[in-house]
Design an enzyme around this catalytic site. Structure first.
Site, mmCIF file in Angstrom:
data_model
loop_
_atom_site.group_PDB
_atom_site.id
_atom_site.type_symbol
_atom_site.label_atom_id
_atom_site.label_comp_id
_atom_site.label_asym_id
_atom_site.label_seq_id
_atom_site.Cartn_x
_atom_site.Cartn_y
_atom_site.Cartn_z
ATOM 1 N N ASN A 9 37.982 51.570 44.295
ATOM 2 C CA ASN A 9 37.285 52.833 44.532
ATOM 3 C C ASN A 9 38.088 53.904 43.807
ATOM 4 O O ASN A 9 39.125 54.337 44.289
ATOM 5 C CB ASN A 9 37.220 53.127 46.039
ATOM 6 C CG ASN A 9 36.622 54.492 46.319
ATOM 7 O OD1 ASN A 9 36.100 55.159 45.412
ATOM 8 N ND2 ASN A 9 36.685 54.927 47.583
ATOM 9 N N LYS A 40 37.412 56.882 43.394
ATOM 10 C CA LYS A 40 37.243 58.228 43.972
ATOM 11 C C LYS A 40 37.006 59.229 42.839
ATOM 12 O O LYS A 40 36.393 58.869 41.832
ATOM 13 C CB LYS A 40 38.437 58.588 44.865
ATOM 14 C CG LYS A 40 38.686 57.482 45.909
ATOM 15 C CD LYS A 40 39.680 57.832 46.970
ATOM 16 C CE LYS A 40 39.821 56.653 47.933
ATOM 17 N NZ LYS A 40 40.741 56.941 49.050
ATOM 18 N N HIS A 49 31.922 56.217 53.050
ATOM 19 C CA HIS A 49 33.382 56.290 53.001
ATOM 20 C C HIS A 49 33.857 57.410 53.931
ATOM 21 O O HIS A 49 33.192 58.434 54.068
ATOM 22 C CB HIS A 49 33.837 56.555 51.565
ATOM 23 C CG HIS A 49 35.316 56.367 51.396
ATOM 24 N ND1 HIS A 49 36.225 57.332 51.781
ATOM 25 C CD2 HIS A 49 36.047 55.323 50.930
ATOM 26 C CE1 HIS A 49 37.451 56.880 51.544
ATOM 27 N NE2 HIS A 49 37.373 55.663 51.033
ATOM 28 N N GLU A 68 35.954 59.627 53.569
ATOM 29 C CA GLU A 68 36.071 60.939 52.918
ATOM 30 C C GLU A 68 34.714 61.624 52.869
ATOM 31 O O GLU A 68 34.620 62.850 52.981
ATOM 32 C CB GLU A 68 36.669 60.763 51.515
ATOM 33 C CG GLU A 68 38.160 60.440 51.593
ATOM 34 C CD GLU A 68 38.682 59.578 50.452
ATOM 35 O OE1 GLU A 68 38.002 59.463 49.425
ATOM 36 O OE2 GLU A 68 39.789 59.019 50.615
ATOM 37 N N GLU A 97 38.050 50.246 56.931
ATOM 38 C CA GLU A 97 39.095 51.143 56.440
ATOM 39 C C GLU A 97 39.587 52.036 57.570
ATOM 40 O O GLU A 97 38.966 53.068 57.872
ATOM 41 C CB GLU A 97 38.551 52.024 55.302
ATOM 42 C CG GLU A 97 38.073 51.244 54.095
ATOM 43 C CD GLU A 97 38.172 52.064 52.808
ATOM 44 O OE1 GLU A 97 38.725 51.535 51.836
ATOM 45 O OE2 GLU A 97 37.730 53.225 52.781
ATOM 46 N N GLY A 100 45.337 56.266 51.744
ATOM 47 C CA GLY A 100 46.118 57.195 50.940
ATOM 48 C C GLY A 100 47.426 57.633 51.588
ATOM 49 O O GLY A 100 48.058 58.581 51.164
ATOM 50 N N SER A 145 45.573 51.734 51.656
ATOM 51 C CA SER A 145 46.912 51.493 51.087
ATOM 52 C C SER A 145 47.170 50.023 50.751
ATOM 53 O O SER A 145 48.296 49.537 50.854
ATOM 54 C CB SER A 145 48.018 52.029 52.017
ATOM 55 O OG SER A 145 47.881 53.422 52.184
HETATM 56 P P1 13P Z 1 43.980 53.897 49.181
HETATM 57 O O1 13P Z 1 44.034 52.497 48.670
HETATM 58 O O2 13P Z 1 44.390 54.916 48.164
HETATM 59 O O3 13P Z 1 44.687 54.043 50.490
HETATM 60 O O4 13P Z 1 42.446 54.212 49.474
HETATM 61 C C1 13P Z 1 41.722 53.311 50.205
HETATM 62 C C2 13P Z 1 40.303 53.686 50.146
HETATM 63 O O5 13P Z 1 39.912 54.703 50.687
HETATM 64 C C3 13P Z 1 39.393 52.828 49.400
HETATM 65 O O6 13P Z 1 38.082 53.206 49.602
#
Ligand code: 13P
Length: 248
Positions: free
Chosen positions: A9, A11, A94, A96, A164, A170, A210
Protein backbone atom coordinates in the site's frame (compact mmCIF):
# COMPACT_ATOMS: atom_id res chain seq x y z
CA UNK A 1 -5.12 -24.17 0.45
CA UNK A 2 -5.14 -20.40 0.47
CA UNK A 3 -2.47 -18.82 -1.73
CA UNK A 4 -0.50 -16.15 0.14
CA UNK A 5 -0.95 -12.57 -1.01
CA UNK A 6 1.56 -9.80 -0.35
CA UNK A 7 0.30 -6.34 -1.26
CA UNK A 8 2.06 -3.00 -1.04
CA UNK A 9 0.00 0.00 0.00
CA UNK A 10 1.99 2.94 -1.28
CA UNK A 11 -0.46 5.40 0.31
CA UNK A 12 0.20 8.96 -0.93
CA UNK A 13 3.74 8.27 -2.10
CA UNK A 14 5.50 8.13 -5.48
CA UNK A 15 4.98 10.48 -8.40
CA UNK A 16 4.49 8.78 -11.75
CA UNK A 17 8.22 8.77 -12.52
CA UNK A 18 9.11 7.51 -9.05
CA UNK A 19 6.46 4.80 -9.42
CA UNK A 20 7.96 3.58 -12.68
CA UNK A 21 11.44 3.52 -11.17
CA UNK A 22 10.27 1.52 -8.15
CA UNK A 23 8.46 -1.04 -10.30
CA UNK A 24 11.49 -1.33 -12.57
CA UNK A 25 13.65 -2.23 -9.58
CA UNK A 26 11.03 -4.56 -8.16
CA UNK A 27 10.30 -6.65 -11.24
CA UNK A 28 13.42 -8.82 -11.36
CA UNK A 29 13.38 -9.23 -7.57
CA UNK A 30 9.92 -10.81 -7.46
CA UNK A 31 10.04 -12.95 -10.59
CA UNK A 32 10.16 -16.20 -8.62
CA UNK A 33 7.43 -15.29 -6.16
CA UNK A 34 5.22 -18.12 -4.91
CA UNK A 35 2.49 -15.75 -3.81
CA UNK A 36 0.20 -13.15 -5.34
CA UNK A 37 2.11 -9.85 -5.56
CA UNK A 38 0.13 -6.61 -5.68
CA UNK A 39 0.99 -2.93 -5.63
CA UNK A 40 -1.81 -0.58 -4.58
CA UNK A 41 -0.79 2.74 -6.02
CA UNK A 42 -2.15 6.31 -6.03
CA UNK A 43 -4.88 6.58 -8.67
CA UNK A 44 -2.90 8.95 -10.85
CA UNK A 45 -0.01 6.44 -11.04
CA UNK A 46 -2.24 3.64 -12.34
CA UNK A 47 -1.66 4.21 -16.09
CA UNK A 48 2.13 4.25 -15.85
CA UNK A 49 2.29 1.37 -13.38
CA UNK A 50 0.03 -0.70 -15.62
CA UNK A 51 2.63 -0.35 -18.37
CA UNK A 52 5.60 -0.81 -16.05
CA UNK A 53 4.40 -4.13 -14.59
CA UNK A 54 3.75 -5.65 -18.00
CA UNK A 55 5.22 -9.13 -18.32
CA UNK A 56 5.80 -9.49 -14.58
CA UNK A 57 4.03 -11.20 -11.69
CA UNK A 58 3.03 -7.89 -10.20
CA UNK A 59 -0.69 -7.11 -10.19
CA UNK A 60 -2.25 -3.69 -9.98
CA UNK A 61 -4.33 -2.38 -7.09
CA UNK A 62 -6.00 0.91 -6.18
CA UNK A 63 -6.43 2.45 -2.74
CA UNK A 64 -10.10 3.40 -2.88
CA UNK A 65 -13.17 3.15 -5.10
CA UNK A 66 -16.49 4.94 -5.13
CA UNK A 67 -19.68 2.94 -4.78
CA UNK A 68 -21.71 4.60 -7.51
CA UNK A 69 -21.32 3.53 -11.11
CA UNK A 70 -20.98 7.11 -12.27
CA UNK A 71 -22.36 10.56 -11.58
CA UNK A 72 -21.91 13.79 -9.67
CA UNK A 73 -19.21 12.74 -7.19
CA UNK A 74 -16.42 15.24 -7.74
CA UNK A 75 -12.99 13.80 -7.10
CA UNK A 76 -14.09 10.17 -6.95
CA UNK A 77 -13.21 7.18 -9.14
CA UNK A 78 -15.57 4.34 -10.10
CA UNK A 79 -14.89 0.63 -10.20
CA UNK A 80 -15.30 0.55 -13.98
CA UNK A 81 -12.70 3.28 -14.42
CA UNK A 82 -10.26 1.16 -12.43
CA UNK A 83 -11.19 -1.98 -14.34
CA UNK A 84 -10.49 -0.42 -17.70
CA UNK A 85 -6.90 0.20 -16.60
CA UNK A 86 -6.34 -3.38 -15.61
CA UNK A 87 -6.74 -2.81 -11.89
CA UNK A 88 -7.57 -6.11 -10.15
CA UNK A 89 -7.51 -5.23 -6.45
CA UNK A 90 -8.72 -2.30 -4.41
CA UNK A 91 -8.10 -1.43 -0.77
CA UNK A 92 -11.31 -0.46 0.97
CA UNK A 93 -11.85 1.03 4.42
CA UNK A 94 -8.23 1.60 5.35
CA UNK A 95 -8.07 3.06 8.86
CA UNK A 96 -6.55 6.26 7.44
CA UNK A 97 -9.66 6.70 5.29
CA UNK A 98 -11.90 5.92 8.25
CA UNK A 99 -9.97 8.38 10.42
CA UNK A 100 -9.36 11.29 8.02
CA UNK A 101 -11.97 10.98 5.29
CA UNK A 102 -15.18 10.05 7.05
CA UNK A 103 -15.27 6.45 5.90
CA UNK A 104 -17.86 4.47 7.86
CA UNK A 105 -18.84 0.81 8.04
CA UNK A 106 -21.76 1.68 5.79
CA UNK A 107 -19.61 3.26 3.05
CA UNK A 108 -17.07 0.45 3.37
CA UNK A 109 -19.89 -1.99 2.75
CA UNK A 110 -21.16 -0.07 -0.27
CA UNK A 111 -17.69 0.22 -1.80
CA UNK A 112 -17.07 -3.48 -1.21
CA UNK A 113 -20.26 -4.47 -3.02
CA UNK A 114 -19.49 -2.07 -5.90
CA UNK A 115 -15.96 -3.47 -6.29
CA UNK A 116 -17.25 -7.06 -6.32
CA UNK A 117 -19.95 -6.19 -8.85
CA UNK A 118 -17.27 -4.85 -11.19
CA UNK A 119 -15.09 -7.93 -10.75
CA UNK A 120 -12.44 -6.26 -8.60
CA UNK A 121 -11.04 -8.03 -5.54
CA UNK A 122 -11.61 -5.86 -2.48
CA UNK A 123 -8.94 -5.79 0.22
CA UNK A 124 -11.10 -4.71 3.13
CA UNK A 125 -9.25 -3.32 6.15
CA UNK A 126 -10.49 -3.89 9.67
CA UNK A 127 -8.82 -3.53 13.04
CA UNK A 128 -8.92 -1.89 16.45
CA UNK A 129 -7.26 1.20 17.93
CA UNK A 130 -4.81 1.09 20.82
CA UNK A 131 -7.46 2.39 23.20
CA UNK A 132 -9.84 -0.33 22.10
CA UNK A 133 -7.23 -3.08 22.48
CA UNK A 134 -6.16 -1.87 25.91
CA UNK A 135 -9.79 -1.56 26.94
CA UNK A 136 -10.41 -5.20 26.03
CA UNK A 137 -12.68 -4.18 23.15
CA UNK A 138 -10.81 -5.78 20.23
CA UNK A 139 -13.34 -8.54 19.62
CA UNK A 140 -16.28 -6.18 20.02
CA UNK A 141 -14.85 -3.77 17.41
CA UNK A 142 -14.07 -6.61 15.02
CA UNK A 143 -17.56 -8.08 15.51
CA UNK A 144 -19.07 -4.73 14.55
CA UNK A 145 -16.90 -4.39 11.46
CA UNK A 146 -17.52 -8.00 10.44
CA UNK A 147 -21.25 -7.57 10.88
CA UNK A 148 -21.56 -4.32 8.95
CA UNK A 149 -18.77 -4.14 6.37
CA UNK A 150 -19.68 -7.34 4.50
CA UNK A 151 -23.47 -7.33 4.44
CA UNK A 152 -24.76 -8.74 1.18
CA UNK A 153 -21.51 -10.44 0.17
CA UNK A 154 -22.32 -13.87 -1.24
CA UNK A 155 -18.88 -15.30 -2.07
CA UNK A 156 -16.02 -14.59 0.29
CA UNK A 157 -13.47 -16.43 -1.84
CA UNK A 158 -13.43 -13.21 -3.90
CA UNK A 159 -12.54 -11.03 -0.92
CA UNK A 160 -9.32 -10.36 0.96
CA UNK A 161 -9.40 -8.99 4.48
CA UNK A 162 -6.49 -7.05 5.91
CA UNK A 163 -6.40 -7.15 9.68
CA UNK A 164 -4.59 -3.94 10.55
CA UNK A 165 -4.44 -3.04 14.22
CA UNK A 166 -4.34 0.76 14.07
CA UNK A 167 -1.71 0.94 16.81
CA UNK A 168 0.71 -1.00 14.62
CA UNK A 169 0.37 1.16 11.50
CA UNK A 170 3.40 3.29 10.76
CA UNK A 171 4.50 3.06 14.37
CA UNK A 172 7.17 0.40 14.12
CA UNK A 173 5.20 -1.43 16.78
CA UNK A 174 4.16 -4.71 15.18
CA UNK A 175 1.68 -7.10 16.67
CA UNK A 176 3.56 -10.18 17.88
CA UNK A 177 3.30 -13.25 15.65
CA UNK A 178 1.01 -14.83 18.22
CA UNK A 179 -1.20 -11.74 18.64
CA UNK A 180 -1.66 -11.40 14.89
CA UNK A 181 -2.31 -15.11 14.45
CA UNK A 182 -4.78 -15.25 17.29
CA UNK A 183 -6.75 -12.21 16.16
CA UNK A 184 -6.87 -13.33 12.54
CA UNK A 185 -8.00 -16.76 13.73
CA UNK A 186 -10.76 -15.03 15.68
CA UNK A 187 -11.84 -13.05 12.59
CA UNK A 188 -12.02 -16.22 10.49
CA UNK A 189 -14.00 -18.10 13.12
CA UNK A 190 -16.44 -15.26 13.60
CA UNK A 191 -16.90 -14.75 9.84
CA UNK A 192 -17.61 -18.45 9.39
CA UNK A 193 -20.36 -18.16 11.94
CA UNK A 194 -21.89 -14.91 10.63
CA UNK A 195 -21.57 -15.75 6.93
CA UNK A 196 -22.02 -19.51 7.00
CA UNK A 197 -22.19 -21.21 3.59
CA UNK A 198 -20.53 -18.30 1.77
CA UNK A 199 -17.05 -19.75 1.18
CA UNK A 200 -15.43 -17.95 4.10
CA UNK A 201 -12.93 -20.81 4.39
CA UNK A 202 -11.40 -19.74 1.09
CA UNK A 203 -11.09 -16.08 2.03
CA UNK A 204 -7.57 -14.82 2.59
CA UNK A 205 -6.73 -12.69 5.61
CA UNK A 206 -3.61 -10.55 5.62
CA UNK A 207 -1.83 -8.92 8.50
CA UNK A 208 -0.88 -5.24 8.16
CA UNK A 209 1.00 -2.88 10.48
CA UNK A 210 4.75 -2.30 10.47
CA UNK A 211 5.37 -5.56 8.65
CA UNK A 212 8.87 -5.44 7.21
CA UNK A 213 11.78 -7.41 5.80
CA UNK A 214 12.82 -8.51 9.29
CA UNK A 215 9.57 -9.63 10.85
CA UNK A 216 7.81 -11.02 7.76
CA UNK A 217 9.04 -14.60 8.10
CA UNK A 218 7.73 -15.00 11.63
CA UNK A 219 4.35 -13.53 10.75
CA UNK A 220 3.99 -15.51 7.54
CA UNK A 221 4.83 -18.75 9.36
CA UNK A 222 1.63 -18.41 11.39
CA UNK A 223 -1.11 -20.75 10.17
CA UNK A 224 -3.91 -18.15 10.15
CA UNK A 225 -1.95 -15.41 8.34
CA UNK A 226 -2.34 -15.57 4.56
CA UNK A 227 -0.32 -12.53 3.61
CA UNK A 228 0.58 -8.95 4.36
CA UNK A 229 -0.54 -5.44 3.53
CA UNK A 230 2.65 -3.46 3.62
CA UNK A 231 2.94 0.31 3.96
CA UNK A 232 6.38 1.85 4.54
CA UNK A 233 8.38 -1.24 3.58
CA UNK A 234 6.63 -1.43 0.19
CA UNK A 235 8.31 1.82 -0.88
CA UNK A 236 11.74 0.19 -1.06
CA UNK A 237 12.12 -2.45 -3.75
CA UNK A 238 14.59 -4.60 -1.81
CA UNK A 239 12.50 -4.61 1.37
CA UNK A 240 9.25 -5.35 -0.40
CA UNK A 241 10.91 -8.11 -2.42
CA UNK A 242 12.24 -9.70 0.77
CA UNK A 243 8.69 -9.84 2.10
CA UNK A 244 7.35 -11.24 -1.19
CA UNK A 245 10.06 -13.92 -1.02
CA UNK A 246 9.29 -14.75 2.62
CA UNK A 247 9.34 -18.48 1.85
CA UNK A 248 12.87 -18.57 0.42
P1 13P B 1 2.99 0.34 7.65
O1 13P B 1 3.49 -0.93 7.05
O2 13P B 1 3.73 1.55 7.19
O3 13P B 1 2.86 0.25 9.14
O4 13P B 1 1.51 0.54 7.10
C1 13P B 1 0.63 -0.51 7.17
C2 13P B 1 -0.57 -0.17 6.40
O5 13P B 1 -1.32 0.71 6.78
C3 13P B 1 -0.82 -0.90 5.16
O6 13P B 1 -2.08 -0.61 4.67
Amino acid sequence: MRRPIIAGNWKMNNTASEAVELVKQLKPLVKDANCDVVVCVPAIDIPVVKKAIYGSKIRLGAQNVHFAEKGAYTGEISANMLKEYGVQYVIIGHSERRQYFGETDETVNKRTLAALAAGLTPIVCIGESLEEREGGLTEKVLDRQIGLDFQGVEDFSKIVIAYEPIWAIGTGRTATDEQANETIGYIRKRMKRVYAGKKVGRMRIQYGGSMNAKNCKGLMAQPEIDGGLIGGASLKAADFATIVNFDK
